[in-house]
Scaffold this motif. Sequence first.
Motif, short mmCIF file in Angstrom:
data_model
loop_
_atom_site.label_atom_id
_atom_site.label_comp_id
_atom_site.label_asym_id
_atom_site.label_seq_id
_atom_site.Cartn_x
_atom_site.Cartn_y
_atom_site.Cartn_z
N LEU A 43 0.83 -1.21 0.00
CA LEU A 43 0.00 0.00 0.00
C LEU A 43 0.86 1.26 0.00
CD1 LEU A 43 -2.82 -1.00 2.54
CD2 LEU A 43 -2.94 -1.05 0.05
N GLY A 44 2.18 1.07 0.05
CA GLY A 44 3.10 2.21 0.03
C GLY A 44 2.99 3.10 1.27
N ILE A 45 2.76 2.47 2.42
CA ILE A 45 2.59 3.24 3.66
C ILE A 45 3.85 3.09 4.52
CG2 ILE A 45 1.29 3.40 5.84
CD1 ILE A 45 -1.15 2.42 4.25
N ASN A 46 4.31 4.21 5.05
CA ASN A 46 5.44 4.16 5.96
C ASN A 46 4.95 4.60 7.34
OD1 ASN A 46 7.88 4.19 7.18
ND2 ASN A 46 8.63 6.07 6.19
N ASP A 47 4.68 3.64 8.21
CA ASP A 47 4.10 3.99 9.51
C ASP A 47 5.20 3.96 10.57
OD1 ASP A 47 2.69 4.23 11.86
OD2 ASP A 47 1.01 3.00 11.18
N PRO A 48 5.53 5.13 11.16
CA PRO A 48 6.63 5.15 12.13
C PRO A 48 6.40 4.25 13.34
CG PRO A 48 5.44 7.26 12.10
CD PRO A 48 4.92 6.44 10.97
N ILE A 49 5.12 3.96 13.66
CA ILE A 49 4.93 3.12 14.85
C ILE A 49 5.30 1.66 14.59
CG2 ILE A 49 3.23 4.66 15.94
CD1 ILE A 49 1.15 2.53 15.33
N LEU A 50 5.43 1.27 13.30
CA LEU A 50 5.90 -0.08 13.00
C LEU A 50 7.35 -0.22 13.47
CD1 LEU A 50 5.51 -2.91 11.77
CD2 LEU A 50 6.17 -1.97 9.56
N ASP A 51 8.14 0.83 13.25
CA ASP A 51 9.54 0.77 13.69
C ASP A 51 9.61 0.69 15.21
OD1 ASP A 51 10.34 0.96 11.10
OD2 ASP A 51 10.46 3.16 11.10
N ILE A 52 8.74 1.47 15.87
CA ILE A 52 8.74 1.42 17.35
C ILE A 52 8.35 0.03 17.82
CG2 ILE A 52 7.63 2.34 19.44
CD1 ILE A 52 7.45 5.03 18.01
N ALA A 53 7.34 -0.57 17.15
CA ALA A 53 6.90 -1.92 17.54
C ALA A 53 8.05 -2.91 17.40
CB ALA A 53 5.71 -2.34 16.67
N LYS A 54 8.78 -2.83 16.28
CA LYS A 54 9.87 -3.78 16.05
C LYS A 54 10.98 -3.59 17.07
CE LYS A 54 9.17 -4.87 11.22
NZ LYS A 54 9.55 -4.61 9.84
N GLN A 55 11.24 -2.31 17.39
CA GLN A 55 12.28 -1.99 18.38
C GLN A 55 11.88 -2.54 19.76
OE1 GLN A 55 12.94 2.25 18.15
NE2 GLN A 55 14.17 2.16 20.01
N LEU A 56 10.61 -2.36 20.11
CA LEU A 56 10.11 -2.86 21.40
C LEU A 56 10.25 -4.38 21.45
CD1 LEU A 56 6.66 -1.30 22.40
CD2 LEU A 56 8.76 -1.25 23.72
N GLU A 57 9.84 -5.03 20.37
CA GLU A 57 9.89 -6.50 20.31
C GLU A 57 11.34 -6.98 20.49
OE1 GLU A 57 8.34 -8.37 16.75
OE2 GLU A 57 9.18 -10.29 17.35
N GLU A 58 12.23 -6.36 19.72
CA GLU A 58 13.63 -6.77 19.76
C GLU A 58 14.21 -6.59 21.16
OE1 GLU A 58 17.26 -5.14 17.30
OE2 GLU A 58 15.50 -5.48 16.03
N THR A 59 13.91 -5.42 21.76
CA THR A 59 14.45 -5.14 23.10
C THR A 59 13.89 -6.12 24.12
OG1 THR A 59 14.32 -2.84 22.41
CG2 THR A 59 14.92 -3.21 24.70
N ALA A 60 12.55 -6.33 24.05
CA ALA A 60 11.92 -7.21 25.04
C ALA A 60 12.43 -8.65 24.91
CB ALA A 60 10.41 -7.16 24.88
N LEU A 61 12.62 -9.10 23.66
CA LEU A 61 12.99 -10.51 23.47
C LEU A 61 14.40 -10.83 23.95
CD1 LEU A 61 11.28 -11.52 20.09
CD2 LEU A 61 10.49 -11.82 22.43
N SER A 62 15.20 -9.77 24.15
CA SER A 62 16.54 -10.06 24.68
C SER A 62 16.66 -9.61 26.13
CB SER A 62 17.60 -9.36 23.81
OG SER A 62 17.31 -7.98 23.78
N ASP A 63 15.53 -9.26 26.74
CA ASP A 63 15.55 -8.79 28.13
C ASP A 63 15.19 -9.95 29.07
OD1 ASP A 63 15.00 -5.83 29.67
OD2 ASP A 63 14.26 -7.66 30.65
N GLU A 64 16.00 -10.07 30.12
CA GLU A 64 15.85 -11.21 31.04
C GLU A 64 14.42 -11.34 31.59
OE1 GLU A 64 17.93 -12.54 35.14
OE2 GLU A 64 19.07 -11.16 33.88
N TYR A 65 13.81 -10.17 31.97
CA TYR A 65 12.46 -10.18 32.55
C TYR A 65 11.48 -10.91 31.62
CZ TYR A 65 7.91 -8.30 34.07
OH TYR A 65 6.61 -8.16 34.48
N PHE A 66 11.52 -10.53 30.34
CA PHE A 66 10.57 -11.09 29.37
C PHE A 66 10.93 -12.54 29.00
CE2 PHE A 66 9.95 -6.60 29.12
CZ PHE A 66 8.58 -6.47 28.96
N VAL A 67 12.25 -12.81 28.92
CA VAL A 67 12.70 -14.16 28.57
C VAL A 67 12.30 -15.13 29.68
CG1 VAL A 67 14.74 -15.61 28.12
CG2 VAL A 67 14.61 -13.29 27.17
N GLU A 68 12.58 -14.74 30.93
CA GLU A 68 12.28 -15.59 32.09
C GLU A 68 10.80 -15.93 32.16
OE1 GLU A 68 13.08 -13.82 35.94
OE2 GLU A 68 15.17 -14.45 35.70
#
Length: 430
Positions: free
Chosen positions: A331-356
């Motif tokens: 659709l040719g859409i560039n949504d900045p919150i997609l980048d934030i979502a990916k950043q959040l996911e990446e950070t959380a998935l390597s964080d001990e709290y979320f992994v545990e």
Amino acid sequence: MSDSVELHLGSERFSYPILTGTENERAVDIAKLRDETGLITLDLAYKNTGATKSAITFIDGDLGILRYRGYPIEQLAEHSTFMEVSYLLLYGELPSAVQLEQFNQSIIRRTLVHENIKKFLDAYPGGTHPMGVLMSTIASLSSFYPNSLIPNRSVEDVDRTIHRLIAKMATIAAWTYKKAIGHPYMYPNNKYDYVSNFLMMMFGHRTEEYVPDPVVVDALNKLLILHADHEQNCSTSTVRIVGSSHANIYASVAAGIGALWGPLHGGANQAVIEMLEAIKEDGGDAQKYIAKAKDKNDPFRLMGFGHRVYKNFDPRAKIIKVACDQVLNRLGINDPILDIAKQLEETALSDEYFVERKLYPNVDFYSGIIYRAIGIPTDMFTVMFALGRLPGWISQWKEMRESNEPIGRPRQLYIGHPEREYIPVGKRKG
Ligand code: CMC
């Protein structure tokens, strides 16, 4: 492995059989527990309690497996349509081409709603949340179809009601949006398929022909398929327990809509976008919000993360993440919150709290970004979830009634006052 469990209570021994499901899931059958021992089990939030035997949906939360009637969700999302999956859930088998066409036709010609429904919709104040409108309007369908109030009807009659409900839900859902933006309601048009008809009633105008975008139709089919059933979740259990009193199907589904509305369940998709927006407004620092989610003194939770059953990954989230990238690209859409979502996911998935705690993105984490891309406003997201979950709710309701399940009625451990004497108001202290 043993096929029973023994309970030792004082000097007495009681034996309870272990039942095994198709996928080797095991359950202790405690049906005789209270009669034999006087004990009940206490299991807050039913975390370990199987409430029924069901042949509809299988989930393995550790392996990230989801199957409808045995078919993997990945294959259905890739190759099927929402109508075909609805048929599968309701009747247990994939339809032949003829059966699918008959099913489509039976639904599409029931999409029109009574004109008086417009009067209800018009009476709501501006800014009303569409889930409240959807819930009450679905319950009110019982007034237009009083036949539905008769508990033991013929199979054909029940089928008609089921098709009617699936058909009218799309019209009512789209009209809650038209009402919210003050536009005229668009009547359903039988020339469209279910999903295109819904999109036309949402985004069409009376002055011009609506031409559905195949990218959007495809994305919506996928999203609805991914939400179509999820075994005994909060809203589905609600539908089953309300239906177990032989309440009519409209009342049962309306109750399910109420349960879905909460932010810990279907309402999470709206909450995710609101959270991502707030993070963006606040400078886009994902780390700061990860820290807030971990802080036990802060009520903030990472919305769209965690699941009662999935402790590895949510297979729906995996599919949606890919679809999200595809839809935005196409659709040719560039949504900045997609980048934030990916950043959040990446950070959380390597964080001990979320992994545990085995917290992974769930179905709601990326779905809202797709809904946004196709023009659906945030407060309609949970309505979209309800539209998708409808065939699941109905299939579970149908299964429960067909197997003549008794009325649902849990027990409790009473922790209130022991008996005490009533004191008339004038004689009470204080
Ligand atoms: N952010 C931060 N911490 C979390 C989160 C989260 N999203 N989810 C769970 N935790 C923590 C929780 O605080 C607890 O920590 P501790 O063991 O230190 O007390 C631990 O993880 C276990 O959580 P729980 O609340 O006991 O797990 P649950 O099975 O009762 O709840 C859940 C599942 C989905 C309600 C929860 O994970 C949650 O609130 N997630 C956010 C809301 C959400 O995205 N809901 C949509 C679910 S998927 C769509 C659907 O089917 O409805």
